[in-house]
Each structure stands twice: as structure tokens, then as C-alpha cells.
Scaffold this active site. Structure first.
Site: not given
Ligand code: HSE
Length: 424
Positions: A129, A204, A301
């Protein structure tokens, strides 16, 4: 009460957040979930990090072998990142029959087939997740909540760092200052170029589109453009025309095929995603039964991402069947799936042209011959060299058509300062 022993590999921003939630919420999980979750040990060579979290010395393991051999460890959390030791440790954990919870999008994007194959063979759980959209439970929503739907498209802001930077730039802050602040706030990847070059969002998108479209969408099929050449000037011109610039991740499935792309794009300021600012993320998707839907929350975060990890730990601990999958998970795309690269979009183009009569007509003629129609055009004065800035927005056209037309403009009439997509 069921006892659940956890080990955390890597106590950086996300691993540290996970440790803090597990320590502070132990009684809460006993009361609400009827499970007693304890951190049995951690793997973190940096004594400053373990010290800052108050991890007792006896809970700091010396190596992965010690952890996988520990019968009190049921779930291993991997928050190291990358595809080096992280892959080695995750495979060691799965091979020992331990359930793995990971936040590692690069690892899951590139090796999910291998990890899942190992998990199934060893009857271990594999949860991810936290790989996508931080604290927003998008993975479980796609797997568990929206199974009734054929998803035709989704569009998301899925990288917190770049959204933070673009939000700050819209207020006039420089790119460099905004990036430095994002680093300070713990949003960026270990190498922030993964954020600004769109790679993090591409990992992602590969994962989310595989889940949404029930097929393997390899990273190599994701069109990618980052934000490092975006200028405050374009953000300002866009704002004057009623647009907000975002790094968008787009996934579409039509009869012609699948389209997956990450790039900066202007959105009309009335679009729900245009109001997503700072480190916040959101995914706007269309299901054939549920209709339009938007999920919104903190995408980066420590505690938001740790929230996703701990939710996986609880899910794994409270479900007897805890294999957590899945789409058709192969190494490569499935045979017979077409990926579209000549996608359609509207385009924002900023040109520098000599300020003399007939120039706009010439620009219109080049675009017209390419079958591209102009929706809006603005000329913004001339400089001391008698060059004017022309900003135009096209109607819907195709990626290859605009690229050809822009080369023709560049060769004959204008300096092309920037070309940005405008989401429809
Ligand atoms: N570096 C990633 C971002 C962290 O800024 O979204 C979370 O996946």
C-alpha cells in the site's frame, strides 16, 4: 490475543514513522483490532537514527539472517528503498516464510513478479500500500473496494515533492529554493532527481495502472517528462489564461489500447485536481459503476506513509488469507496488449517571434497545415530586440502532430520556448 512481531528494515523518514506509530498505538491496536503488535527488532546501522527514536540496543539486529531466523518476527517491513540490498532482504524474508510489507515503489514496480512468485511459493504475504500515494489507501481501494468496476481512466498527482515545488513556484518561489525546502521537509527521495524527473511518479503509475487495468504495465511503457525545465514564466502565463500547472500521471484504457504517461500539464483552475496543493496527492478516477471519484491526502512524509505501512501490517495480521494481490503479474507486458504513444491532448506553446505584421498568420498557417486548431492566443508585448512573446493553446490534437508542427515553427518562424500539455 494474537501476538504479531514486526521487524523494520531501515529507520529513515518512513521506517522511523512506522516505528513511532507502532510504539505509540500498541494499546489502541490491542483495543480496536484485538492484536498485540510489537517491534521485535530493527535493522539500522546508523546509531543516531536508532538513538533518536529511542530503540533499545537489544532490539537492534546485526544482520538480516538474524531477523529471518527469529521465530518471534512474523512481519518484516522494508523501508530501505532501491533495488540493491532491499531486494535481497525482501527475498530473504519471503523465502523464510515471513510476510513482507514494503514502501519501495522502485522495487515493487520492477520486481513485483519475482516477489509475488516467491511469496506464493512460500505461502507468505506481500503488501505494498505504501508504494503509492502515501497515506491515501489507493492500492487497497483498487484491489478491494472497486472490484465491481471496469476503470476506464484515472489522472493523478502522485508525487508530493513535485506538487510542493510547483505550488511554491506558482507563488513566485524559485525552483531551487522550493526543491531545497521539499528536501528539508522529508518529501524527496534519497536522490531527488527521481522526483523532479518524474521517475518516482512513473513507478507509482506503473503499479497503479497494472492494478486498475488488470494487466502488467511495465515501466518501459510509461511516457515520462519531469519538471526540471518548467519555468515560473510559464506558470504565470498559464495562470493568466486560467490554468494551474501540475505533474500529472495519466492512465487510460480504451479499445485501442492502454496509455500511461507522466508529465507536467496545465489543468483548468476549476478542475478538482487543480486545488491539490503542497505535498498533497490525489487520484481522480472513472469506474463504470461507481462513476467519477477522487481520493485525496498526503502523498509523502513520515507519518502519512507510515500510516499505509501500519495499515498493511494490521491487514496482514487480521486476515487469515493474507496473500495480497493481484493483477496479471508477469515480468513483461502481456502479449496482445497495445500501448499507445501518440496520445491526444491540447497543448500550450510559448513562442518568441519577431514583432512584425503577418507573424500570427504564419504561425496559424503552419499549425493549420498540420491539422492543429488554435483555441486561445495571446501576444505579450515586445522586448528591446523587437521580439514578442506569443502564448497559444491548441484544441485537442496528437502528440506527434504537435512535435512536427513545433519543429516546423522552430525552423522557419519562431523560437519555441516551451511546449506543455493541457489536460482535457
Ligand atoms: N518522494 C516521494 C514524493 C515520497 O515526493 O511523493 C512519497 O512516495
Amino acid at each position: 490475543m494474537k501476538k504479531v512481531g514486526v521487524s523494520i528494515l531501515g529507520l529513515g523518514v518512513v521506517g522511523g514513522g512506522t516505528y513511532r506509530i507502532l510504539e505509540s498505538h500498541r494499546e489502541f491496536f490491542r483495543a480496536t483490532q484485538n492484536i498485540d503488535v510489537t517491534v521485535e527488532c530493527v535493522l539500522e546501522p546508523n546509531a543516531e537514527k536508532t538513538g533518536a527514536l529511542g530503540v533499545p540496543a537489544e532490539k537492534v539486529a546485526s544482520n538480516i539472517a538474524e531477523i529471518v531466523a527469529n521465530p518471534d518476527v512474523n512481519i518484516i517491513v522494508e523501508t530501505i528503498g532501491g533495488v540493491g540490498v532491499a531486494r535481497e532482504y525482501v527475498l530473504a524474508a519471503l523465502n523464510a516464510g515471513k510476510t513482507v510489507v514494503t514502501s519501495n515503489k522502485e522495487l515493487y514496480c520492477k520486481f513485483s513478479h519475482e516477489l509475488e512468485h516467491t511469496a506464493k511459493r512460500q505461502n507468505a504475504g506481500l503488501f505494498f500500500e505504501a508504494t503509492c500515494v502515501g497515506g491515501v489507501p489507493i492500492v487497497r481501494t483498487l484491489l478491494d473496494g472497486l472490484q465491481a468496476n471496469k476503470i476506464s481512466s484515472f489522472m493523478g498527482i502522485i508525487n508530493g515533492t513535485t506538487n510542493f515545488i510547483l505550488t511554491e513556484m506558482a507563488k513566485g518561489t524559485s525552483y531551487a529554493d522550493a526543491l531545497a525546502e521539499a528536501k528539508k521537509l522529508g518529501y524527496t527521495e534519497a536522490d531527488p532527481s527521481a522526483d523532479v524527473d518524474g521517475l518516482d511518479a512513473s513507478y507509482k503509475l506503473s503499479i497503479l495502472s497494472s492494478l486498475a487495468f488488470h494487466t502488467k504495465v511495465p515501466l518501459s511503457k510509461v511516457f515520462r517528462e519531469g519538471i526540471s525545465s518548467v519555468s515560473v514564466e510559464d506558470i504565470r502565463h498559464g495562470a493568466e489564461l486560467g490554468y494551474v500547472l501540475k505533474l500529472l500521471a495519466v492512465g487510460k484504457q480504451t479499445e485501442e489500447g492502454i496509455e500511461v504517461r507522466v508529465h507536467p500539464a496545465f489543468l483548468r483552475k476549476e478542475h478538482p485536481l487543480a486545488a491539490v496543493n503542497g505535498c498533497f496527492n490525489a487520484v481522480y478516477l472513472k469506474g463504470d459503476a461507481a462513476g467519477d471519484m477522487m481520493m485525496y491526502g498526503r502523498g509523502a512524509g513520515d507519518l502519512p506513509t507510515a500510516s499505509a505501512i501500519v495499515s498493511d501490517i494490521i491487514y496482514a495480521a487480521t486476515h487469515s488469507e493474507y496473500r495480497y494481490s493481484t493483477f496479471k503479474n508477469t515480468e513483461k507486458e502481456e502479449k496482445g496488449v497495445t500501448f499507445i504513444d501518440d496520445f491526444s491532448s491540447a497543448y500550450y506553446v510559448r513562442l518568441s517571434v519577431e514583432d512584425r505584421s503577418g507573424m500570427l498568420a504564419k504561425i496559424g498557417s503552419v499549425l493549420g497545415k498540420a491539422g492543429i486548431s488554435i483555441n486561445e492566443v495571446v501576444q505579450c508585448g515586445a522586448d528591446e530586440e523587437n521580439r514578442a512573446t506569443v502564448v497559444l493553446v491548441t484544441h485537442e490534437t496528437h502528440e506527434y502532430a504537435i512535435r512536427n508542427a513545433v519543429s516546423k515553427l522552430e525552423a522557419s518562424i519562431a523560437k519555441v520556448k516551451s511546449v506543455l500539455r493541457v489536460a482535457l
